[in-house]
Design a protein around this motif. Structure first.
Motif, mmCIF file in Angstrom:
data_model
loop_
_atom_site.group_PDB
_atom_site.id
_atom_site.type_symbol
_atom_site.label_atom_id
_atom_site.label_comp_id
_atom_site.label_asym_id
_atom_site.label_seq_id
_atom_site.Cartn_x
_atom_site.Cartn_y
_atom_site.Cartn_z
ATOM 1 N N GLY A 1 0.750 -1.239 0.000
ATOM 2 C CA GLY A 1 0.000 0.000 0.000
ATOM 3 C C GLY A 1 0.784 1.296 0.000
ATOM 4 O O GLY A 1 1.998 1.328 0.154
ATOM 5 N N ASP A 2 0.023 2.388 -0.171
ATOM 6 C CA ASP A 2 0.507 3.761 -0.339
ATOM 7 C C ASP A 2 1.379 3.881 -1.579
ATOM 8 O O ASP A 2 2.589 4.147 -1.518
ATOM 9 C CB ASP A 2 1.227 4.265 0.914
ATOM 10 C CG ASP A 2 0.260 4.835 1.946
ATOM 11 O OD1 ASP A 2 -0.962 4.839 1.668
ATOM 12 O OD2 ASP A 2 0.707 5.263 3.021
ATOM 13 N N GLY B 1 -3.295 1.532 0.607
ATOM 14 C CA GLY B 1 -2.998 2.168 1.891
ATOM 15 C C GLY B 1 -3.866 3.383 2.120
ATOM 16 O O GLY B 1 -4.725 3.731 1.304
ATOM 17 N N ASN B 2 -3.631 4.069 3.228
ATOM 18 C CA ASN B 2 -4.471 5.205 3.586
ATOM 19 C C ASN B 2 -4.342 6.353 2.596
ATOM 20 O O ASN B 2 -5.333 7.036 2.284
ATOM 21 C CB ASN B 2 -4.164 5.676 5.012
ATOM 22 C CG ASN B 2 -2.725 6.086 5.215
ATOM 23 O OD1 ASN B 2 -1.804 5.294 4.999
ATOM 24 N ND2 ASN B 2 -2.506 7.317 5.644
ATOM 25 N N TYR C 1 -6.461 5.567 -0.384
ATOM 26 C CA TYR C 1 -7.889 5.750 -0.107
ATOM 27 C C TYR C 1 -8.267 7.212 0.017
ATOM 28 O O TYR C 1 -9.370 7.616 -0.361
ATOM 29 C CB TYR C 1 -8.278 4.985 1.176
ATOM 30 C CG TYR C 1 -8.823 3.618 0.853
ATOM 31 C CD1 TYR C 1 -10.192 3.401 0.710
ATOM 32 C CD2 TYR C 1 -7.963 2.557 0.633
ATOM 33 C CE1 TYR C 1 -10.683 2.150 0.379
ATOM 34 C CE2 TYR C 1 -8.441 1.303 0.302
ATOM 35 C CZ TYR C 1 -9.801 1.105 0.173
ATOM 36 O OH TYR C 1 -10.292 -0.135 -0.177
ATOM 37 N N THR D 1 -9.064 -4.025 2.832
ATOM 38 C CA THR D 1 -9.034 -2.620 2.444
ATOM 39 C C THR D 1 -8.373 -1.812 3.567
ATOM 40 O O THR D 1 -8.136 -2.326 4.661
ATOM 41 C CB THR D 1 -10.451 -2.100 2.189
ATOM 42 O OG1 THR D 1 -11.260 -2.380 3.341
ATOM 43 C CG2 THR D 1 -11.068 -2.777 0.972
ATOM 44 N N ASP D 2 -8.068 -0.569 3.298
ATOM 45 C CA ASP D 2 -7.321 0.218 4.275
ATOM 46 C C ASP D 2 -8.087 0.322 5.593
ATOM 47 O O ASP D 2 -9.277 0.656 5.613
ATOM 48 C CB ASP D 2 -7.062 1.614 3.722
ATOM 49 C CG ASP D 2 -6.278 2.450 4.698
ATOM 50 O OD1 ASP D 2 -5.101 2.127 4.934
ATOM 51 O OD2 ASP D 2 -6.859 3.393 5.264
ATOM 52 N N SER E 1 -9.713 3.608 6.682
ATOM 53 C CA SER E 1 -10.921 3.993 5.941
ATOM 54 C C SER E 1 -12.179 3.407 6.566
ATOM 55 O O SER E 1 -13.290 3.676 6.099
ATOM 56 C CB SER E 1 -10.815 3.530 4.484
ATOM 57 O OG SER E 1 -10.952 2.109 4.400
ATOM 58 N N HIS F 1 -2.353 -2.824 5.313
ATOM 59 C CA HIS F 1 -1.413 -1.692 5.282
ATOM 60 C C HIS F 1 -0.945 -1.306 6.681
ATOM 61 O O HIS F 1 0.252 -1.123 6.916
ATOM 62 C CB HIS F 1 -2.070 -0.504 4.588
ATOM 63 C CG HIS F 1 -1.168 0.683 4.459
ATOM 64 N ND1 HIS F 1 -0.007 0.668 3.710
ATOM 65 C CD2 HIS F 1 -1.234 1.937 5.018
ATOM 66 C CE1 HIS F 1 0.580 1.845 3.783
ATOM 67 N NE2 HIS F 1 -0.138 2.633 4.583
ATOM 68 N N GLU F 2 -1.860 -1.193 7.625
ATOM 69 C CA GLU F 2 -1.522 -0.715 8.959
ATOM 70 C C GLU F 2 -1.115 -1.873 9.871
ATOM 71 O O GLU F 2 -1.910 -2.791 10.119
ATOM 72 C CB GLU F 2 -2.705 0.037 9.582
ATOM 73 C CG GLU F 2 -2.957 1.397 8.962
ATOM 74 C CD GLU F 2 -3.859 1.376 7.742
ATOM 75 O OE1 GLU F 2 -4.190 2.433 7.211
ATOM 76 O OE2 GLU F 2 -4.222 0.260 7.310
ATOM 77 N N SER G 1 2.695 -5.940 6.567
ATOM 78 C CA SER G 1 2.236 -4.554 6.616
ATOM 79 C C SER G 1 3.370 -3.592 6.305
ATOM 80 O O SER G 1 4.538 -3.980 6.191
ATOM 81 C CB SER G 1 1.673 -4.232 8.011
ATOM 82 O OG SER G 1 0.568 -5.044 8.325
ATOM 83 N N HIS H 1 3.277 1.098 6.215
ATOM 84 C CA HIS H 1 2.622 2.266 6.816
ATOM 85 C C HIS H 1 3.513 3.071 7.750
ATOM 86 O O HIS H 1 3.486 4.304 7.724
ATOM 87 C CB HIS H 1 1.349 1.822 7.542
ATOM 88 C CG HIS H 1 0.510 2.938 8.100
ATOM 89 N ND1 HIS H 1 0.103 4.006 7.335
ATOM 90 C CD2 HIS H 1 -0.022 3.123 9.342
ATOM 91 C CE1 HIS H 1 -0.648 4.813 8.080
ATOM 92 N NE2 HIS H 1 -0.728 4.303 9.291
#
Length: 288
Positions: free
Chosen positions: A92-93, A132-133, A136, A175-176, A179, A202-203, A220, A222
């Motif tokens: 992610g991100d 990732g956040n 999103y 999903t993130d 979110s 992600h987190e 993960s 993040h």
């Protein structure tokens, strides 16, 4: 002209200033652009013996831009390919929320990021991702489509089977978490009881919740590993849900968690004592 005497205090001030400049130069020009490979070996009780020595490469937190984060990503790609992993996961991100202007504008960096990532080649079990956040907060649909256009499969509260030598494990992805859309019950509903699960989230601090489910390994990012780590001090900044499991390996109940330090940077294009990371995991069956 007479020489100005160098006092001890002046010398120390000059030495400190020189060291500070050198450290700052490394933090901007060197550390962010030199990925390192971190190798880990995990023994998992539910991992099938037929898939012993299965390898997974992890990359995370690209925060693509053409001026800074593109460079460590370009350096990382041939390094990953040289490892010949069985599976590559991206946690992610891929883009960043812009500091000014409309958030959706940040999603435009998804295409050039995905076009670089498609050069990760040769993993027989594919290239998989979760968002990732930052993805999103910009435009998750746009980021997802950009990745899928380059044959990068995006898991969004989904699981898919991976088979080798007549055995099977499951790759899951939520999903993130920030979110408020992550759903582990939905993610795992297809997974038969007793089969091993690798989950992408992600987190990292989501591991406290994930450990309540039959998940063997959570991967993960993040946290960026803290990004700027000054000796004897805690990381200067850690985002929400990355303040407990910051970097490396953790064990929460029956769950093993690995938090990757990421490739790119956020807020400031600096890394100190925390270089970009490529993780290579070797997964083995642990006899009970």
């Amino acid at each position: 002209m007479p020489l100005i005497p160098t006092t001890r205090r002046r010398f120390l001030r000059g030495a400190v200033a020189t060291c500070a400049a050198a450290i700052a130069g490394d933090a901007v020009l060197v550390d962010p652009n030199r990925p390192r490979i971190v190798r880990q070996e995990f023994f998992l009780p539910r991992w099938p013996e037929e898939m012993d020595s299965f390898t997974v490469a992890i990359l995370s937190d690209f925060h693509y831009d053409p001026y800074f984060s593109a460079h460590p990503l370009r350096a990382a790609i041939p390094m990953v390919n040289s490892l010949h992993p069985d599976l590559i996961v991206l946690t992610g991100d891929f883009v960043s929320v812009p500091e000014i202007g409309k958030k959706k504008r940040g999603a435009n960096d998804a295409e050039p990021c995905a076009q670089l990532l498609r050069q990760l080649a040769g993993a027989p079990h594919g290239l998989w991702a979760v968002l990732g956040n930052h993805d999103y907060e910009t435009d998750p649909d746009h980021v997802t489509h950009a990745l899928q256009a380059e044959n990068i499969r995006v898991l969004a509260n989904q699981s898919d089977a991976i088979e080798r030598n007549g055995a099977r494990i499951w790759l899951a992805g939520v999903t993130d978490v920030l979110s408020w859309t992550a759903d582990l019950s939905e993610t795992l509903h297809r997974v038969p009881s007793g089969e091993a699960v690798i989950m992408l989230a992600h987190e990292p601090d989501f591991a406290d919740e994930a450990s309540r489910f039959p998940i063997d390994l959570q991967l993960s990012g993040h946290s960026h590993g803290g990004q700027i780590r000054i000796p004897l001090l805690p990381p200067l900044y850690l985002p929400p849900l990355a303040r407990k499991y910051i970097l490396g390996t953790y064990h929460i109940r029956d769950l093993t968690l690995y938090t990757n330090a990421g490739i790119g940077t956020v807020m400031v294009p600096m890394r100190l004592n925390c270089p970009p990371e490529i993780t290579l995991l070797t997964l083995r069956h642990a006899k009970r």
